[in-house]
Design an enzyme around this catalytic site. Structure first.
Site, PDB file in Angstrom:
ATOM      1  N   ASP A  39       0.845  -1.204   0.000  1.00  0.00           N
ATOM      2  CA  ASP A  39       0.000   0.000   0.000  1.00  0.00           C
ATOM      3  C   ASP A  39       0.877   1.250   0.000  1.00  0.00           C
ATOM      4  O   ASP A  39       1.775   1.395   0.820  1.00  0.00           O
ATOM      5  CB  ASP A  39      -0.945   0.041   1.202  1.00  0.00           C
ATOM      6  CG  ASP A  39      -2.207   0.849   0.894  1.00  0.00           C
ATOM      7  OD1 ASP A  39      -3.295   0.250   0.819  1.00  0.00           O
ATOM      8  OD2 ASP A  39      -2.096   2.073   0.690  1.00  0.00           O
ATOM      9  N   SER A  74       4.339   2.202  -5.254  1.00  0.00           N
ATOM     10  CA  SER A  74       3.139   2.475  -6.043  1.00  0.00           C
ATOM     11  C   SER A  74       3.019   1.447  -7.158  1.00  0.00           C
ATOM     12  O   SER A  74       4.015   1.074  -7.784  1.00  0.00           O
ATOM     13  CB  SER A  74       3.214   3.876  -6.664  1.00  0.00           C
ATOM     14  OG  SER A  74       2.112   4.041  -7.542  1.00  0.00           O
ATOM     15  N   VAL A  75       1.777   1.032  -7.434  1.00  0.00           N
ATOM     16  CA  VAL A  75       1.540   0.106  -8.549  1.00  0.00           C
ATOM     17  C   VAL A  75       1.676   0.808  -9.897  1.00  0.00           C
ATOM     18  O   VAL A  75       1.820   0.157 -10.928  1.00  0.00           O
ATOM     19  CB  VAL A  75       0.113  -0.523  -8.482  1.00  0.00           C
ATOM     20  CG1 VAL A  75      -0.033  -1.398  -7.243  1.00  0.00           C
ATOM     21  CG2 VAL A  75      -0.984   0.553  -8.522  1.00  0.00           C
ATOM     22  N   ASN A 101      -5.703  -4.737  -6.546  1.00  0.00           N
ATOM     23  CA  ASN A 101      -6.820  -4.120  -5.829  1.00  0.00           C
ATOM     24  C   ASN A 101      -6.631  -2.630  -5.588  1.00  0.00           C
ATOM     25  O   ASN A 101      -7.605  -1.909  -5.355  1.00  0.00           O
ATOM     26  CB  ASN A 101      -6.989  -4.879  -4.498  1.00  0.00           C
ATOM     27  CG  ASN A 101      -7.836  -4.132  -3.503  1.00  0.00           C
ATOM     28  OD1 ASN A 101      -9.058  -4.152  -3.597  1.00  0.00           O
ATOM     29  ND2 ASN A 101      -7.191  -3.436  -2.559  1.00  0.00           N
ATOM     30  N   TYR A 166     -12.652   6.568 -14.431  1.00  0.00           N
ATOM     31  CA  TYR A 166     -12.661   5.343 -13.618  1.00  0.00           C
ATOM     32  C   TYR A 166     -13.355   4.191 -14.372  1.00  0.00           C
ATOM     33  O   TYR A 166     -12.864   3.061 -14.404  1.00  0.00           O
ATOM     34  CB  TYR A 166     -13.388   5.677 -12.322  1.00  0.00           C
ATOM     35  CG  TYR A 166     -13.489   4.591 -11.297  1.00  0.00           C
ATOM     36  CD1 TYR A 166     -12.388   4.226 -10.533  1.00  0.00           C
ATOM     37  CD2 TYR A 166     -14.705   3.949 -11.047  1.00  0.00           C
ATOM     38  CE1 TYR A 166     -12.495   3.239  -9.555  1.00  0.00           C
ATOM     39  CE2 TYR A 166     -14.830   2.983 -10.074  1.00  0.00           C
ATOM     40  CZ  TYR A 166     -13.727   2.633  -9.326  1.00  0.00           C
ATOM     41  OH  TYR A 166     -13.839   1.665  -8.368  1.00  0.00           O
ATOM     42  N   ALA A 169     -11.082   2.855 -17.093  1.00  0.00           N
ATOM     43  CA  ALA A 169      -9.984   2.048 -16.539  1.00  0.00           C
ATOM     44  C   ALA A 169     -10.498   0.694 -16.073  1.00  0.00           C
ATOM     45  O   ALA A 169      -9.872  -0.351 -16.314  1.00  0.00           O
ATOM     46  CB  ALA A 169      -9.328   2.796 -15.375  1.00  0.00           C
ATOM     47  N   LYS A 170     -11.651   0.688 -15.405  1.00  0.00           N
ATOM     48  CA  LYS A 170     -12.167  -0.551 -14.825  1.00  0.00           C
ATOM     49  C   LYS A 170     -12.600  -1.551 -15.899  1.00  0.00           C
ATOM     50  O   LYS A 170     -12.422  -2.754 -15.739  1.00  0.00           O
ATOM     51  CB  LYS A 170     -13.328  -0.237 -13.876  1.00  0.00           C
ATOM     52  CG  LYS A 170     -12.879   0.394 -12.547  1.00  0.00           C
ATOM     53  CD  LYS A 170     -11.784  -0.411 -11.880  1.00  0.00           C
ATOM     54  CE  LYS A 170     -11.644  -0.159 -10.400  1.00  0.00           C
ATOM     55  NZ  LYS A 170     -10.497  -0.898  -9.828  1.00  0.00           N
ATOM     56  N   ALA A 198     -18.633  -2.428  -1.498  1.00  0.00           N
ATOM     57  CA  ALA A 198     -18.264  -2.454  -0.080  1.00  0.00           C
ATOM     58  C   ALA A 198     -18.191  -1.038   0.473  1.00  0.00           C
ATOM     59  O   ALA A 198     -17.864  -0.098  -0.243  1.00  0.00           O
ATOM     60  CB  ALA A 198     -16.909  -3.145   0.093  1.00  0.00           C
TER      61      ALA A 198
HETATM   62  P1  NAI Z   1      -9.667   1.886  -0.282  1.00  0.00           P
HETATM   63  O1  NAI Z   1      -9.354   3.310  -0.569  1.00  0.00           O
HETATM   64  O2  NAI Z   1     -10.025   1.516   1.106  1.00  0.00           O
HETATM   65  O3  NAI Z   1      -8.487   0.935  -0.734  1.00  0.00           O
HETATM   66  C1  NAI Z   1      -7.644   1.210  -1.813  1.00  0.00           C
HETATM   67  C2  NAI Z   1      -6.213   1.148  -1.350  1.00  0.00           C
HETATM   68  O4  NAI Z   1      -5.337   1.314  -2.467  1.00  0.00           O
HETATM   69  C3  NAI Z   1      -5.869   2.265  -0.368  1.00  0.00           C
HETATM   70  O5  NAI Z   1      -5.402   1.715   0.858  1.00  0.00           O
HETATM   71  C4  NAI Z   1      -4.812   3.073  -1.086  1.00  0.00           C
HETATM   72  O6  NAI Z   1      -3.820   3.623  -0.225  1.00  0.00           O
HETATM   73  C5  NAI Z   1      -4.219   2.068  -2.039  1.00  0.00           C
HETATM   74  N1  NAI Z   1      -3.579   2.686  -3.200  1.00  0.00           N
HETATM   75  C6  NAI Z   1      -4.029   3.746  -3.914  1.00  0.00           C
HETATM   76  N2  NAI Z   1      -3.166   4.039  -4.896  1.00  0.00           N
HETATM   77  C7  NAI Z   1      -2.149   3.157  -4.814  1.00  0.00           C
HETATM   78  C8  NAI Z   1      -0.960   2.957  -5.569  1.00  0.00           C
HETATM   79  N3  NAI Z   1      -0.657   3.727  -6.611  1.00  0.00           N
HETATM   80  N4  NAI Z   1      -0.150   1.930  -5.214  1.00  0.00           N
HETATM   81  C9  NAI Z   1      -0.443   1.142  -4.158  1.00  0.00           C
HETATM   82  N5  NAI Z   1      -1.542   1.312  -3.402  1.00  0.00           N
HETATM   83  C10 NAI Z   1      -2.392   2.311  -3.717  1.00  0.00           C
HETATM   84  O7  NAI Z   1     -10.860   1.498  -1.273  1.00  0.00           O
HETATM   85  P2  NAI Z   1     -11.563   0.085  -1.613  1.00  0.00           P
HETATM   86  O8  NAI Z   1     -12.995   0.376  -1.782  1.00  0.00           O
HETATM   87  O9  NAI Z   1     -11.144  -0.947  -0.671  1.00  0.00           O
HETATM   88  O10 NAI Z   1     -10.993  -0.192  -3.075  1.00  0.00           O
HETATM   89  C11 NAI Z   1     -10.334  -1.380  -3.457  1.00  0.00           C
HETATM   90  C12 NAI Z   1     -10.560  -1.600  -4.947  1.00  0.00           C
HETATM   91  O11 NAI Z   1     -11.916  -1.921  -5.194  1.00  0.00           O
HETATM   92  C13 NAI Z   1     -10.257  -0.388  -5.804  1.00  0.00           C
HETATM   93  O12 NAI Z   1      -9.643  -0.817  -7.012  1.00  0.00           O
HETATM   94  C14 NAI Z   1     -11.629   0.176  -6.102  1.00  0.00           C
HETATM   95  O13 NAI Z   1     -11.651   0.947  -7.277  1.00  0.00           O
HETATM   96  C15 NAI Z   1     -12.425  -1.095  -6.226  1.00  0.00           C
HETATM   97  N6  NAI Z   1     -13.863  -0.959  -6.079  1.00  0.00           N
HETATM   98  C16 NAI Z   1     -14.417  -0.693  -4.865  1.00  0.00           C
HETATM   99  C17 NAI Z   1     -15.789  -0.599  -4.738  1.00  0.00           C
HETATM  100  C18 NAI Z   1     -16.443  -0.393  -3.422  1.00  0.00           C
HETATM  101  O14 NAI Z   1     -17.690  -0.468  -3.375  1.00  0.00           O
HETATM  102  N7  NAI Z   1     -15.684  -0.124  -2.354  1.00  0.00           N
HETATM  103  C19 NAI Z   1     -16.688  -0.728  -5.916  1.00  0.00           C
HETATM  104  C20 NAI Z   1     -16.004  -1.062  -7.117  1.00  0.00           C
HETATM  105  C21 NAI Z   1     -14.646  -1.166  -7.191  1.00  0.00           C
END
Ligand code: NAI
Length: 302
Positions: A39, A74-75, A101, A166, A169-170, A198
């Site tokens: 992360d 970073s990814v 993720n 977004y 990308a998705k 979530a």
């Molecule tokens: P979140 O914000 O809690 O988790 C995402 C994590 O990715 C964060 O901890 C952040 O620090 C990390 N991150 C961001 N940029 C980064 C980078 N360049 N390199 C490494 N780490 C990085 O959000 P969530 O909801 O847990 O998201 C997880 C995935 O699920 C994401 O891809 C999001 O787009 C996707 N998603 C989530 C939905 C939801 O309902 N929560 C719905 C659809 C997709």
């Protein structure tokens, strides 16, 4: 059924410092996987960096008796993405599982979207998924085993106002996984896509408070874990999950019509058949672009 376990398996989970990634990391580690908790730790729109979130999840896993190391890269850059995978190789000697993720949001209407907002979203989501997958793939291929799960969104599958960057990308990620599934098939590498719902910091602003408690990240984690397991044999598939709901999503093409190519095919000739062209009744999925092309050829030949 017997318990699904990950003993001896090494997993890299990007963006695992919070939200969904954290839930995946805790579940896989609790079932025996050695986990790289990646992360960058920035804000929800991708600015800044902080090592605390990844380290906290590693501490949680260790406190529960599991094995994990943190990575703060970073990814979104090729070099740093390679370093994420290298952390697994250096710490645990291999990589069996990759969960792409990591994610951020920069929602704006197309009219107001800055080019930088578009580029930033593409770089974290689509580039990040491509880079981590490309870095992990040769190691999985060499060992003849791999499980890759990447993260799409309903915003890409079905569209959402204010998320052109977004959504693009998705849906790109879903296409990427379809192709990786085909390239990996010969080597025991499976690639699937999760479409989660979530309550996390990405959705706190758009979900009502009473809904957030009902769509815990922990409810998505079981199907993602299954997709990462030896028992899973599915590949190239998309699964929706949230709040206890589980389903499969797919691209389906209707049977369509074939107009006589011997005659001129006019606009009007196409419009006359629109009802049939639009109908999905009797439609089906295709396992590959080649299979779909074969179908067109066979229909053309009557
Ligand atoms: P979140 O914000 O809690 O988790 C995402 C994590 O990715 C964060 O901890 C952040 O620090 C990390 N991150 C961001 N940029 C980064 C980078 N360049 N390199 C490494 N780490 C990085 O959000 P969530 O909801 O847990 O998201 C997880 C995935 O699920 C994401 O891809 C999001 O787009 C996707 N998603 C989530 C939905 C939801 O309902 N929560 C719905 C659809 C997709």
């Amino acid at each position: 059924m017997s318990e699904i376990r990950f003993d001896g398996r090494v997993a890299v989970i990007t963006g695992a410092g919070g939200g969904l990634g954290r839930a995946y990391a805790l579940l896989l580690a609790s079932r025996g996987a050695k986990v790289v908790v990646n992360d960058l730790g920035g804000t929800f729109d991708g600015s800044g960096a902080d090592q605390t979130p990844a380290q906290k999840v590693v501490d949680e896993i260790k406190a529960a008796g599991g094995e994990a190391v943190a990575n703060y890269d970073s990814v979104s850059e090729w070099e740093s993405a390679q370093n994420i995978i290298k952390t697994a190789l250096d710490s645990f000697g291999k990589i069996d599982i990759l969960i792409n993720n990591a994610g951020i949001l920069r929602d704006k209407s197309l009219m107001k979207m800055e080019i930088e907002d578009y580029r930033k979203i593409m770089s974290v989501h689509l580039d990040g998924t491509f880079f981590c997958t490309k870095a992990a793939f040769p190691h999985m291929r060499e060992q003849g085993y791999g499980r890759i799960v990447s993260t799409a969104s309903a915003a890409g599958l079905y569209g959402n106002f204010g998320q052109t960057n977004y959504g693009a990308a998705k849906m790109g990620i879903a296409g990427l996984m379809n192709c990786v599934a085909q390239e990996g098939a010969r080597y025991g590498i499976l690639a699937n896509t999760i479409v989660p719902t979530a309550g996390t910091r990405l959705t706190f602003t758009v979900m009502p408070e009473e809904v957030i408690g009902k769509v815990k990240p922990e409810f998505v984690a079981p199907i993602v874990a299954w997709l990462c397991s030896e028992q899973c044999q599915d590949s190239g598939k998309m699964f929706s999950a949230g709040g206890g709901y589980f389903s499969r999503a797919a691209i389906v093409e209707g049977p369509g019509v074939v107009l006589d190519a011997g005659k001129e095919i006019t606009i009007e000739a196409v419009v006359e058949k629109l009802d049939q062209i639009k109908s999905l009744e009797g439609g089906r999925e295709y396992a590959s672009a080649m299979e779909q092309a074969g179908m067109i050829l066979s229909k053309m030949n009557g």
